[in-house]
Design an enzyme around this catalytic site. Structure first.
Site, PDB file in Angstrom:
ATOM      1  N   SER A 190      75.115  22.003  41.009  1.00  0.00           N
ATOM      2  CA  SER A 190      74.346  21.060  40.510  1.00  0.00           C
ATOM      3  C   SER A 190      74.911  19.678  40.255  1.00  0.00           C
ATOM      4  O   SER A 190      74.142  18.739  39.893  1.00  0.00           O
ATOM      5  CB  SER A 190      73.954  21.782  39.004  1.00  0.00           C
ATOM      6  N   SER A 216      70.937  20.704  39.801  1.00  0.00           N
ATOM      7  CA  SER A 216      69.902  20.408  38.566  1.00  0.00           C
ATOM      8  C   SER A 216      70.376  18.986  38.032  1.00  0.00           C
ATOM      9  O   SER A 216      69.518  18.587  37.230  1.00  0.00           O
ATOM     10  CB  SER A 216      70.216  21.522  37.596  1.00  0.00           C
ATOM     11  N   LYS A 262      73.772  13.975  31.255  1.00  0.00           N
ATOM     12  CA  LYS A 262      72.681  14.977  31.567  1.00  0.00           C
ATOM     13  C   LYS A 262      72.372  15.620  30.175  1.00  0.00           C
ATOM     14  O   LYS A 262      73.301  15.745  29.236  1.00  0.00           O
ATOM     15  CB  LYS A 262      73.523  16.053  32.514  1.00  0.00           C
TER      16      LYS A 262
END
Lengths: 473, 482
Positions: A166, A142, A67
């Site tokens: 997330s 996310s 990420k």
């Protein structure tokens, strides 16, 4: 053999054989990403430089996607924000050091909601990620890019971060396995902070076994993170036994209410049945402060975020707007650099910490958080695990909730509590809706009981076929 | 008589003398090239996290105990949020509601109201809390903007806040002087105002004599020396008094002291003051300090200035004045003790050190820290006086040579043949000559003006190039004239 379809366990075995295999795997994944990422948009950047192919370490030669809020020395790290465009960290996050030491290499940096603010990946300054199961739908957020990269076989496994769901919600939306470890289990050093008391890095993988292996690599005490727990890391793969006999699984009555999609509810009921059949004991429990979770979260998380994001001021790195004086530079840089959701959360957080409002909002938020935490402590006196949906719905359409932040915030209703209470929680593939969209099942356990989670998740996975299904791209 | 009473409180920022910064391993070295002593943590790079340096806490506890304060049993940090380019995280890690120590005191010596006596006054210490220092903006030599040097960012600071117990600018000066002396004795800070390791802000207000309510306070910043504190307060008291007498209101504000102009200027009003949005620092886990830990630090406290003054008075029979003068300057007091340890008379050492040595060094503009005369050298000189090898007068000539030629007293005395003459016959001979040559003075003496013997002794000394024992010369002359 389609190398990109390998699980982490298979990939490690394949690559370990010889450096040529590792190279082949790396190239296969890059080819896969190049072929389909124009549709999925899971990656913000791919590592172009060919790594040296190691055959040592338990993740030798395993390509992993990261990420874009986790720092890698020499790789642009944007957090999905214009304000960090071009920022290249001079150091590796602790999890990256651990991955490298285990022989893994990084395929690329994954798209994400700006600063992890969002549940759909639509707040990324660089455009949304598309759900590999239905490109018109969101991958969740996310860590949407991380989950999509795994679901679309563009990465063998991924790291995401989870502040209010997330990791788990996108895992649920993409039919992947995603675990948010206990707060303090994994070092946050090098994770660009959102809500410092809530953030945890965790794996997003194709199987429960992969998640157990990957968590084993990244977990552990870090002297650079005062909030990391100084506890030994168990061998999580030892928990992968197909046996849940005698385990007590709680169903919070507050979780099965209006707003829960009937397909999701049905999947959860099915999961309960499977566990019963496997010999687990199902107990109805109560988490009485559940209805406050979203409120508490949007006080605590935004307060911390408003402070954490202060440093993006145009002075030292990233984006700086043209301006004639200091105050102008601050205002313009932050106005032009942050997107709408980031601004909304900074304003919220600034408000709840302001003189005159602190006691009414932030302080009450903290007190309510303690009550919510106590709900879980009491529940875990009764049961070993809590089972729930991961998200109230299957993946929704791109654009569907963009203009309705409250509805967007509610998509994290089942995941937020685990962050507030600091407990570990996993999302595993739990079936598909009538429209063949993924549905995730969440399991939560008491702090540092990741082994119990893996044990139950593995038993469920082995009793079902959901994880074997692949999206058609 | 002045109608107004002044109320002063001071906030002193002390850089603690740790090797590494408070939340990372970077060096605290002063004077390095800009931004050399930095890392992702003290640059506030995204993703970096602070880790507490326990050494800073130990030093802060020492200060708390020396100020008779209560040490917190739980150490917690908070974030103070504001934007400025020298603050790389846009928040300073500080302590808001749980300072490391609180409720202490500092005893200072002030003039009694009548002005004739020196009395002790207790100044309350509200709190002392730990925090990180910010970087520094550099404007000189920069076109179009400023540079930032983050070397200082993350250096541990202890902010010591006094109660508004001070009443005069001189008391503020004395408070700072006493506080600095304690900090130096504790060896917790260099206390160098030029290098910024000691900084001070002052809060001042005035009120009518007898009023219980405090007046509107003004904060003064940019005070670069103790003298500046005193001068700025004097200026500010005058300014506030004039405002009140004109019937105007005092604005609550922050003012900057301009040393060149000798005035304070408004920097920002209360309305423009920051809302720092303090909240607990989530990156640092609060921890407890046990009573045992506090006691360990207490037991290891060094002797503090007040105790040393007492000891100097009792053990060395020094006057209060001498003891205070020596002790206020720790290197001087240490030097004094090193001399005394050589077995020479303390009072004599005190005189020779404070008057002669310091005087000679000042004349030569040599700082005491660069004093070339070692304590054993000075003790040796004093011993020569004590045992009569040289007179005090000769010694006054020897000391400058010790500084300039970096030689020992013994060597100078030997080389220059300065050994005191104690040969009575020789002195008698010179005395006879002096008596013969000064009949008028002899007459005066004999007619009762006995102090005129001083002149005759002086003549003997002069004849003998100062080497005669003044004691013997005096005795012999008295005998011959009597």
């Amino acid at each position: 053999m389609e190398l990109h379809k390998l699980t982490l366990k298979q990939a490690a075995e394949f690559s370990k054989a010889n450096p040529q295999n590792a190279k082949e795997l790396f190239n296969a994944l890059k080819a896969r990403a190049k072929a389909i990422d124009s549709k999925v948009k899971a990656y913000l950047s791919l590592i172009e430089k060919e790594p040296s192919f190691e055959t040592k370490g338990i993740l030798a030669g395993v390509p992993i996607s990261i990420k874009d809020n986790i720092c890698i020395e020499g790789c642009e790290t944007t957090c999905g924000s214009k304000i960090l465009k071009g920022y290249v960290p001079p150091y590796d996050a602790t999890v990256i050091k651990k991955l490298k030491a285990a022989g893994a290499f990084i395929v690329g940096k994954c798209n994400m909601d700006e600063f992890a603010f969002g549940s759909s990946n639509e707040s990324s300054a660089f455009g949304p990620v598309h759900n590999p199961w239905d490109l018109t739908r969101v991958p969740g957020g996310s860590s949407g890019g991380s989950a999509a990269s795994v679901a679309a076989d563009e990465a063998i496994a991924a790291l995401g971060s989870d502040t209010g769901g997330s990791i788990r919600q996108p895992a649920s939306f993409c039919s992947a396995v995603g675990i948010k470890p206990t707060y303090g289990r994994v070092s946050r050093y090098g994770l660009v902070a959102f809500g410092s008391s809530l953030d945890q890095i965790g794996p997003i993988t194709k199987t429960v076994e992969d998640a157990a292996i990957l968590l084993g690599v990244i977990a552990g005490h870090d002297p650079h993170d005062s909030t990391s727990a100084n506890l030994p890391v168990p061998d999580y793969t030892k928990s992968l036994v197909k046996d849940v006999k005698g385990l007590k699984i709680g169903l919070p009555k507050e979780y099965f209410v209006k707003g829960l999609d009937p397909d999701v509810e049905q999947a959860v009921r099915k999961a309960v049945k499977i566990y019963q059949d496997l010999g687990a004991k199902i107990v109805e429990i109560s988490l009485p402060h559940t209805s406050y979770a979203v409120h508490i979260y949007y006080i605590v998380a935004t307060a911390e975020a408003s402070s954490n994001l202060g440093r993006f001021d145009g002075v030292r790195y990233g984006f700086r707007a043209q301006s004639s004086n200091l105050s102008d530079m601050y205002l313009k840089t932050r106005d032009e650099g942050f997107g709408a959701e980031a601004k909304r959360r900074i304003l919220l957080g600034t408000f709840v910490l302001s003189a005159g409002y602190y006691d009414a909002y932030y302080l009450r938020g903290l007190k309510a958080r303690t009550l919510l935490k106590q709900d879980f402590e009491k529940a875990f006196e009764q049961v070993d695990l809590i089972l729930s949906p991961t998200a109230p719905t299957p993946p929704f359409k791109l654009g569907e909730k963009v203009d309705d932040p409250i509805s967007m915030y509610l998509s994290d209703i089942y995941t937020i509590s685990a962050n507030l209470a600091g407990v570990p929680a996993i999302s595993i593939p739990g079936g598909f809706s009538k429209e063949l969209l993924p549905i995730g099942i969440q399991l939560m356990a008491k702090p540092f009981a990741e082994e119990t989670i893996f044990r139950a998740a593995y038993a469920f996975e082995q009793a079902t076929d959901f994880h074997k299904k692949k999206p058609t791209l | 008589m002045n109608m107004y009473e002044t109320v002063i409180g001071l906030e002193t920022h002390v850089q603690l003398k740790t090797k590494s910064k408070i939340f990372c391993a970077c060096s605290t070295q002063f004077g390095s090239e800009p931004n050399v002593n930095t890392c992702p943590v003290c640059l506030g790079l995204p993703g970096s996290l602070p880790v507490m340096n326990k050494e800073a806490l130990a030093l802060a506890m020492k200060v708390g105990l020396a100020l008779n304060a209560q040490i917190a049993s739980r150490i917690k940090f908070d974030r103070k949020n504001y934007f400025y380019p020298d603050l790389p995280k846009a928040y300073q890690i500080s302590q808001y509601d749980m300072p490391v120590s609180s409720k202490g005191e500092l005893v200072i010596e002030v003039k009694s109201p009548s002005g004739s006596d020196v009395i002790k006054k207790r100044i309350g210490i509200t709190r002392a809390h730990l925090e990180e220092d910010a970087g520094k903006l550099l404007h000189e030599g920069v076109k179009d903007g400023s540079w930032v040097d983050y070397n200082r960012g993350g250096v541990p600071l202890l902010e010591i806040v006094s109660e508004p117990d001070l009443r005069l600018p001189e008391e503020a000066y004395e408070y700072l002087h006493t506080l600095k002396s304690i900090l130096i004795y504790l060896d917790v800070s260099d206390c160098n105002m030029e290098e910024g390791s000691l900084r001070c802000d002052a809060n001042v207000s005035i009120r009518k004599n007898g009023d219980a309510k405090l007046g509107t306070k003004v904060e003064i910043k940019n005070l670069n020396s103790f003298k500046a504190v005193q001068k700025a307060l004097q200026y500010e008291i005058k300014r506030q008094t004039e405002l009140v007498e004109r019937g105007e209101r005092i604005r609550q504000e922050t003012r900057l002291w301009d040393e060149g102009k000798g005035q304070t200027f408004s920097m920002r009003s209360k309305e423009e003051a920051h809302d720092y949005r303090y909240f607990p620092e989530p990156d640092l886990v609060p921890f407890t300090v046990s009573r045992e830990q506090v006691e360990t630090v207490r037991k290891a406290l060094p002797e503090l200035p007040q105790a040393r003054i007492e000891r100097f008075r009792k053990t060395f029979e020094l006057s209060e004045y001498d003891a205070y003068a020596l002790v206020s300057d720790k290197p001087l007091a240490d030097y004094f003790e090193a001399c005394v340890a050589k077995g020479v008379h303390p009072k004599l050492v005190s005189n020779w050190l404070q008057t002669e040595l310091i005087g000679a060094l000042n004349e030569r503009k040599i700082d005491f820290t660069k004093n070339p005369v070692s304590a054993s050298d000075l003790a040796a000189l004093v011993r020569l006086i004590e045992n009569g090898t040289i007179s005090g007068k000769i010694a006054k000539d020897v000391l400058p040579l010790m500084i300039d030629e970096k030689k020992s007293a013994d060597m100078i005395v030997k080389e220059k043949n300065l050994v005191q003459v104690t040969d009575e016959k020789l002195i008698e001979k010179v005395c006879d000559q002096v008596i013969a040559a000064n009949p008028k003075v002899v007459e005066q003496y004999r007619s009762g003006k006995t102090q005129s013997i001083g002149f005759l002794v002086g003549q003997v000394m002069k004849e003998m190039q100062g080497k005669a024992s003044p004691k013997l010369a005096n005795e012999i002359l008295a005998r011959k004239l009597g």
